[in-house]
Design a protein around this motif. Structure first.
Motif, mmCIF file in Angstrom:
data_model
loop_
_atom_site.group_PDB
_atom_site.id
_atom_site.type_symbol
_atom_site.label_atom_id
_atom_site.label_comp_id
_atom_site.label_asym_id
_atom_site.label_seq_id
_atom_site.Cartn_x
_atom_site.Cartn_y
_atom_site.Cartn_z
ATOM 1 N N UNK A 1 0.846 -1.198 0.000
ATOM 2 C CA UNK A 1 0.000 0.000 0.000
ATOM 3 C C UNK A 1 0.881 1.249 0.000
ATOM 4 N N UNK A 2 0.644 2.156 -0.926
ATOM 5 C CA UNK A 2 1.460 3.346 -1.043
ATOM 6 C C UNK A 2 1.204 4.287 0.121
ATOM 7 N N UNK A 3 2.249 4.981 0.549
ATOM 8 C CA UNK A 3 2.106 5.923 1.635
ATOM 9 C C UNK A 3 1.570 7.256 1.153
ATOM 10 N N UNK A 4 1.248 8.124 2.098
ATOM 11 C CA UNK A 4 0.752 9.453 1.765
ATOM 12 C C UNK A 4 1.900 10.322 1.266
ATOM 13 N N UNK A 5 1.605 11.193 0.322
ATOM 14 C CA UNK A 5 2.605 12.098 -0.229
ATOM 15 C C UNK A 5 2.822 13.263 0.721
ATOM 16 N N UNK A 6 4.078 13.698 0.858
ATOM 17 C CA UNK A 6 4.394 14.883 1.636
ATOM 18 C C UNK A 6 5.277 15.794 0.804
ATOM 19 N N UNK A 7 5.436 17.012 1.255
ATOM 20 C CA UNK A 7 6.277 17.972 0.555
ATOM 21 C C UNK A 7 7.686 17.399 0.392
ATOM 22 N N UNK A 8 8.211 17.376 -0.841
ATOM 23 C CA UNK A 8 9.544 16.780 -1.056
ATOM 24 C C UNK A 8 10.653 17.474 -0.282
ATOM 25 N N UNK A 9 10.522 18.780 -0.056
ATOM 26 C CA UNK A 9 11.530 19.485 0.727
ATOM 27 C C UNK A 9 11.495 19.055 2.185
ATOM 28 N N UNK A 10 10.289 18.812 2.698
ATOM 29 C CA UNK A 10 10.158 18.320 4.069
ATOM 30 C C UNK A 10 10.741 16.921 4.190
ATOM 31 N N UNK A 11 10.476 16.093 3.198
ATOM 32 C CA UNK A 11 11.036 14.738 3.213
ATOM 33 C C UNK A 11 12.554 14.774 3.178
ATOM 34 N N UNK A 12 13.103 15.659 2.350
ATOM 35 C CA UNK A 12 14.559 15.776 2.264
ATOM 36 C C UNK A 12 15.136 16.236 3.599
ATOM 37 N N UNK A 13 14.436 17.174 4.251
ATOM 38 C CA UNK A 13 14.910 17.666 5.545
ATOM 39 C C UNK A 13 14.898 16.560 6.589
ATOM 40 N N UNK A 14 13.867 15.721 6.567
ATOM 41 C CA UNK A 14 13.786 14.618 7.520
ATOM 42 C C UNK A 14 14.827 13.547 7.222
ATOM 43 N N UNK A 15 15.106 13.319 5.944
ATOM 44 C CA UNK A 15 16.087 12.301 5.557
ATOM 45 C C UNK A 15 17.516 12.742 5.850
ATOM 46 N N UNK A 16 17.831 13.995 5.491
ATOM 47 C CA UNK A 16 19.205 14.466 5.580
ATOM 48 C C UNK A 16 19.506 15.283 6.828
ATOM 49 N N UNK A 122 14.661 -5.101 -5.351
ATOM 50 C CA UNK A 122 14.618 -3.659 -5.561
ATOM 51 C C UNK A 122 13.310 -3.256 -6.216
ATOM 52 N N UNK A 123 12.856 -4.064 -7.171
ATOM 53 C CA UNK A 123 11.596 -3.766 -7.853
ATOM 54 C C UNK A 123 10.426 -3.783 -6.874
ATOM 55 N N UNK A 124 10.460 -4.690 -5.898
ATOM 56 C CA UNK A 124 9.388 -4.767 -4.921
ATOM 57 C C UNK A 124 9.308 -3.499 -4.085
ATOM 58 N N UNK A 125 10.461 -2.833 -3.922
ATOM 59 C CA UNK A 125 10.508 -1.658 -3.058
ATOM 60 C C UNK A 125 10.143 -0.367 -3.781
ATOM 61 N N UNK A 126 10.576 -0.221 -5.048
ATOM 62 C CA UNK A 126 10.403 1.078 -5.717
ATOM 63 C C UNK A 126 9.798 0.958 -7.110
ATOM 64 N N UNK A 127 9.090 -0.113 -7.383
ATOM 65 C CA UNK A 127 8.498 -0.291 -8.713
ATOM 66 C C UNK A 127 7.531 0.840 -9.059
ATOM 67 N N UNK A 128 6.815 1.367 -8.058
ATOM 68 C CA UNK A 128 5.864 2.442 -8.327
ATOM 69 C C UNK A 128 6.570 3.731 -8.731
ATOM 70 N N UNK A 129 7.808 3.901 -8.269
ATOM 71 C CA UNK A 129 8.550 5.124 -8.565
ATOM 72 C C UNK A 129 9.196 5.061 -9.939
ATOM 73 N N UNK A 130 9.773 3.892 -10.268
ATOM 74 C CA UNK A 130 10.481 3.726 -11.546
ATOM 75 C C UNK A 130 10.021 2.437 -12.220
ATOM 76 N N UNK A 131 8.905 2.449 -12.951
ATOM 77 C CA UNK A 131 8.432 1.233 -13.614
ATOM 78 C C UNK A 131 9.375 0.795 -14.725
ATOM 79 N N UNK A 132 9.929 -0.409 -14.574
ATOM 80 C CA UNK A 132 10.842 -0.957 -15.567
ATOM 81 C C UNK A 132 10.403 -2.359 -15.961
ATOM 82 N N UNK A 133 10.862 -2.802 -17.117
ATOM 83 C CA UNK A 133 10.677 -4.195 -17.513
ATOM 84 C C UNK A 133 11.509 -5.081 -16.598
ATOM 85 N N UNK A 134 11.157 -6.369 -16.539
ATOM 86 C CA UNK A 134 11.839 -7.297 -15.635
ATOM 87 C C UNK A 134 13.343 -7.321 -15.895
#
Length: 205
Positions: A1-16, A122-134
């Motif tokens: 289940x996809x998570x809720x979207x948040x401001x990318x700048x806020x996400x970057x601040x929390x990550x870094x 890796x595909x299981x984790x980020x397939x929604x972000x970067x859809x690629x062929x197998x």
């Protein structure tokens, strides 16, 4: 289940944010020594003691805002708490310096195990972000596993042979830049194996 979207700048601040705070704390405290309970603690340990709870708080905030954490975020948090906690508890900075090595070896091992089973975790984790062929996912996963192994080796070489300042610079700036550049140079793979273009039957260089 996809998570809720948040401001990318806020996400970057929390990550870094915790990493930046660690860097600032180290620069300010690296030459200081404090005594607590009859034990002397150098600045590196104090910076680590600041970083660990800040990492926990920022990860919890990210979880509350998005409703989910990736497996990578969970594993990273656990290893930060374990190795950072050991460094502070035993007053030994080597545990914290080994933490990136353990993280990257773990990720390389998990990705490699999946590849041996014919799967891309890796595909299981980020397939929604970067859809690629197998085929694209398998190739990207192989490259990323080898890249993680390289980062683990680099971390070990730097903390064992260079100064604390050199290692902190590597952790704060070198690792993020290396990861960014890795994905930047995968442009040919994304173009070739992207879902929209996979019918072209091209192969990456």
């Amino acid at each position: 289940m996809a998570g809720r979207k948040i401001n990318p700048w806020l996400k970057m601040a929390l990550d870094l944010g915790p990493v930046v705070v660690f860097f600032i704390a180290f620069v300010r405290l690296k030459d200081a020594t404090f005594t607590y309970g009859g034990t002397e603690y150098h600045g590196f340990i104090l910076a680590t003691a600041i970083f660990v709870p800040l990492m926990v708080v920022s990860t919890l905030i990210l979880w509350r805002l998005t409703g989910r954490l990736s497996p990578m975020q969970i594993v990273t948090l656990v290893l930060v708490v374990v190795f950072g906690g050991l460094s502070v508890w035993l007053n030994d900075e080597r545990f914290f310096k080994m933490k990136p090595t353990m993280i990257y070896l773990f990720f390389a091992g998990v990705l490699g195990w999946g590849l041996m089973r014919g799967k891309s975790y890796l595909a299981l984790a980020i397939d929604e972000v970067m859809p690629l062929a197998h085929e694209g996912w398998m190739l990207l996963t192989k490259r990323l596993a080898l890249f993680f192994l390289g980062l683990a080796v680099a971390n070990e070489a730097i903390w064992r042979t260079m100064s604390d300042q050199a290692w902190v610079n590597f952790k704060t700036f070198g690792l993020p830049v290396a990861i960014f550049l890795f994905f930047m140079v995968q442009g040919g793979l994304f173009k070739t194996y992207g879902i929209e273009e996979q019918d072209e039957g091209q192969s990456p260089d």
